[in-house]
Design an enzyme around this catalytic site. Sequence first.
Site, short mmCIF file in Angstrom:
data_model
loop_
_atom_site.label_atom_id
_atom_site.label_comp_id
_atom_site.label_asym_id
_atom_site.label_seq_id
_atom_site.Cartn_x
_atom_site.Cartn_y
_atom_site.Cartn_z
N LYS A 263 0.86 -1.19 0.00
CA LYS A 263 0.00 0.00 0.00
C LYS A 263 0.89 1.24 0.00
O LYS A 263 1.72 1.41 0.89
CB LYS A 263 -0.91 0.02 1.23
CG LYS A 263 -1.61 1.36 1.47
CD LYS A 263 -2.53 1.34 2.71
CE LYS A 263 -3.05 2.75 3.03
NZ LYS A 263 -3.91 2.79 4.24
N ASP A 268 -2.49 10.34 3.37
CA ASP A 268 -3.88 9.95 3.57
C ASP A 268 -4.60 10.98 4.43
O ASP A 268 -4.56 10.92 5.65
CB ASP A 268 -3.94 8.56 4.24
CG ASP A 268 -5.38 8.11 4.48
OD1 ASP A 268 -6.30 8.73 3.90
OD2 ASP A 268 -5.56 7.12 5.22
N LYS A 275 -9.98 13.20 7.83
CA LYS A 275 -9.51 12.87 9.18
C LYS A 275 -9.47 14.14 10.04
O LYS A 275 -9.31 15.24 9.51
CB LYS A 275 -8.10 12.28 9.11
CG LYS A 275 -8.01 10.89 8.54
CD LYS A 275 -6.56 10.43 8.47
CE LYS A 275 -6.44 9.04 7.87
NZ LYS A 275 -7.06 7.98 8.70
N ASP A 286 1.82 6.64 5.32
CA ASP A 286 0.81 5.67 4.89
C ASP A 286 1.25 4.93 3.62
O ASP A 286 0.52 4.10 3.08
CB ASP A 286 -0.54 6.38 4.69
CG ASP A 286 -1.71 5.45 4.92
OD1 ASP A 286 -1.55 4.42 5.59
OD2 ASP A 286 -2.81 5.77 4.41
N ASP A 345 -12.02 7.20 3.61
CA ASP A 345 -10.81 7.01 4.42
C ASP A 345 -10.41 5.53 4.51
O ASP A 345 -9.33 5.20 4.98
CB ASP A 345 -11.03 7.60 5.82
CG ASP A 345 -9.73 7.80 6.57
OD1 ASP A 345 -8.66 7.70 5.93
OD2 ASP A 345 -9.78 8.06 7.79
N GLU A 347 -9.27 3.72 2.25
CA GLU A 347 -8.78 3.79 0.87
C GLU A 347 -7.71 2.75 0.55
O GLU A 347 -7.55 2.36 -0.60
CB GLU A 347 -8.23 5.20 0.59
CG GLU A 347 -6.78 5.45 1.00
CD GLU A 347 -6.52 5.34 2.50
OE1 GLU A 347 -7.50 5.43 3.27
OE2 GLU A 347 -5.37 5.15 2.91
N ARG A 349 -7.49 -0.39 1.16
CA ARG A 349 -8.02 -1.64 0.62
C ARG A 349 -8.46 -1.47 -0.84
O ARG A 349 -8.43 -2.42 -1.61
CB ARG A 349 -9.16 -2.14 1.52
CG ARG A 349 -10.33 -1.22 1.62
CD ARG A 349 -11.19 -1.49 2.85
NE ARG A 349 -10.58 -0.97 4.08
CZ ARG A 349 -11.12 -1.08 5.29
NH1 ARG A 349 -12.27 -1.73 5.44
NH2 ARG A 349 -10.52 -0.58 6.33
N1 BES Z 1 -4.04 4.77 6.87
C1 BES Z 1 -5.16 4.56 7.70
C2 BES Z 1 -4.86 3.61 8.86
C3 BES Z 1 -3.88 4.14 9.88
C4 BES Z 1 -4.31 4.87 10.95
C5 BES Z 1 -2.53 3.87 9.76
C6 BES Z 1 -3.42 5.34 11.88
C7 BES Z 1 -1.64 4.33 10.69
C8 BES Z 1 -2.07 5.07 11.75
C9 BES Z 1 -6.30 3.96 6.88
O1 BES Z 1 -6.36 4.36 5.57
C10 BES Z 1 -7.56 4.38 7.54
O2 BES Z 1 -7.85 5.55 7.52
N2 BES Z 1 -8.30 3.45 8.09
C11 BES Z 1 -9.52 3.73 8.75
C12 BES Z 1 -10.54 2.74 8.29
C13 BES Z 1 -11.94 3.08 8.69
C14 BES Z 1 -12.43 4.30 7.94
C15 BES Z 1 -12.83 1.89 8.40
C16 BES Z 1 -9.28 3.60 10.24
O3 BES Z 1 -8.52 2.71 10.65
O4 BES Z 1 -9.82 4.41 10.99
ZN ZN Z 2 -4.60 4.95 4.73
MN MN Z 3 -7.47 6.16 5.36
#
Ligand code: BES
Ligand code: ZN
Ligand code: MN
Length: 499
Positions: A263, A268, A275, A286, A345, A347, A349
């Site tokens: 990824k 992000d 966010k 990210d 968010d 994204e 996946r």
């Molecule tokens: N890149 C983030 C996950 C992340 C969060 C990595 C904090 C490192 C530190 C990912 O893209 C994300 O935003 N995931 C969301 C998913 C949710 C919207 C289902 C999350 O984990 O909140």
């Molecule tokens: Zn992300």
């Molecule tokens: Mn995200």
Amino acid sequence: MKVRFAKPGLPKAGVLVVGVLEGRTLTAAARQADAKSGGALVRAMKHSRFEGKKDQTLTVMAPAGLGVGRLIALGLGKAAELDGARYETYGGRAVAEIQASGEKDGAIAVDTMPGAPLKPGPAAARAALGVRLRAWRFDKYRTTEKKEDKPAVKEVAILTAQPGPARKAFQPLGAVAEGVLLTRELASEPANVIYPESLATRARQLTRLGVKVQVLGEKAMARLGMNALLGVGQGSARESQLVVMRWLGAKAKNAKPVTVVGKGVTFDSGGISIKPSANMEDMKWDMGGAGVVIGLMRALAGRKAKVNVVGVIGLVENMPSGTAQRPGDVVRSASGKTIEVINTDAEGRLVLADALWYAQSRFKPAAVIDLATLTGAIMIALGAEHAGLFANDDSLADRLTGAGKRVGELLWRMPMGEAYDKLIKSDIADMKNVGDGRAGSITAAQFLGRFIGPGVPWAHLDIAGVTWSKADTALVPKGATAFGVRLLEDFLATHYEGK
Ligand code: BES
Ligand code: ZN
Ligand code: MN
């Protein structure tokens, strides 16, 4: 910093580090230093709590008769546990002490003990790896740092009974270190420097080492129908990229490759599902999964590994704008499966869905392993102690877990299954990109699993909690860890190399 191997002896250096085993048993170098200094080391030990336990230190300032500014005894722990990993942490701790001393050079005595599992050459090489990994620092943007805060170390000598064999044993380890440090650098760079095209350019530089690198832009991806990935990048002013890196070193040139998919979200913001501001700057890393794939390719090519490995990384910037993807949009992925994008968010996946499809349909791999800073939920579940491991194949999962243990990058296997898969059913498309908030790391893995073809051994490493560290450890200064490079390098060397 220069690292060289030299014969044992009493060097003229700012700092001399010697090992002491648990129970205050002196190694040969410690005995020699103690004798030459009129017993200063043993005297100092008597007046301290230093027992020679793993990672304990004792500093003797300006000892008479030695010609060094300070003598540091570093605990090696129990003699029976003197394996390669122990020598790595010894080297790492030692160089941290040398850096903190303010001296310009240091010498680290690496002694083995009679009956110990490792010979002097390999032991010294592992210590040197520890030095390389720990001494790294990302300071290119610090122009006003005070001199007294900057490490002044120019050269470190590793003192060993076998400098020749040590040099030879260090060759492949040095390549692995280069890979790790490259990954750390890429993750540390801010998102105005590392964006999809500039990261692709960095990957392209592996060509020099014999890696075949191919970059697909948005046009090429659109032709392949990679709308899941493209949808994430469509709000950004930066062009999305897909990078393919091929290292074909196996004896049988046509041996099925292991494909490693990363990824690479270079920033992000969350997109329209934006966010909160607090800690959003963390989202520059990210692209950690993609960074690991690049560093891994560098390590393999650098040591001319006899394996076939293909790296595929999906590079996008996730931004909100008038052209950004909206919550509720439905995208058709390259596999043909449709996705309702409930949350922009989630994204990573979406990027991986198309990258995983590409990796399988083009390369027919023996196994697929993806790495992604995919979910905040994995940090809730496992903290920074383990990365999450999801797999459809027990033997692949066990091999990865074993490699992780050998290099100190721990994995913890998480469950998958039909009951979790149901949580991402959509009313209007084949799936949605989020569940209901429960088991967030698992539903993310289920989503990825839907893009793995029948019979393809697959593992997914959720590295969100281990990609960036808040504190120094023996081998990893705080910041970017490159977790995964050493793990996959060991995994490939152990199970695929020369086969
Ligand atoms: N890149 C983030 C996950 C992340 C969060 C990595 C904090 C490192 C530190 C990912 O893209 C994300 O935003 N995931 C969301 C998913 C949710 C919207 C289902 C999350 O984990 O909140
Ligand atoms: Zn992300
Ligand atoms: Mn995200």
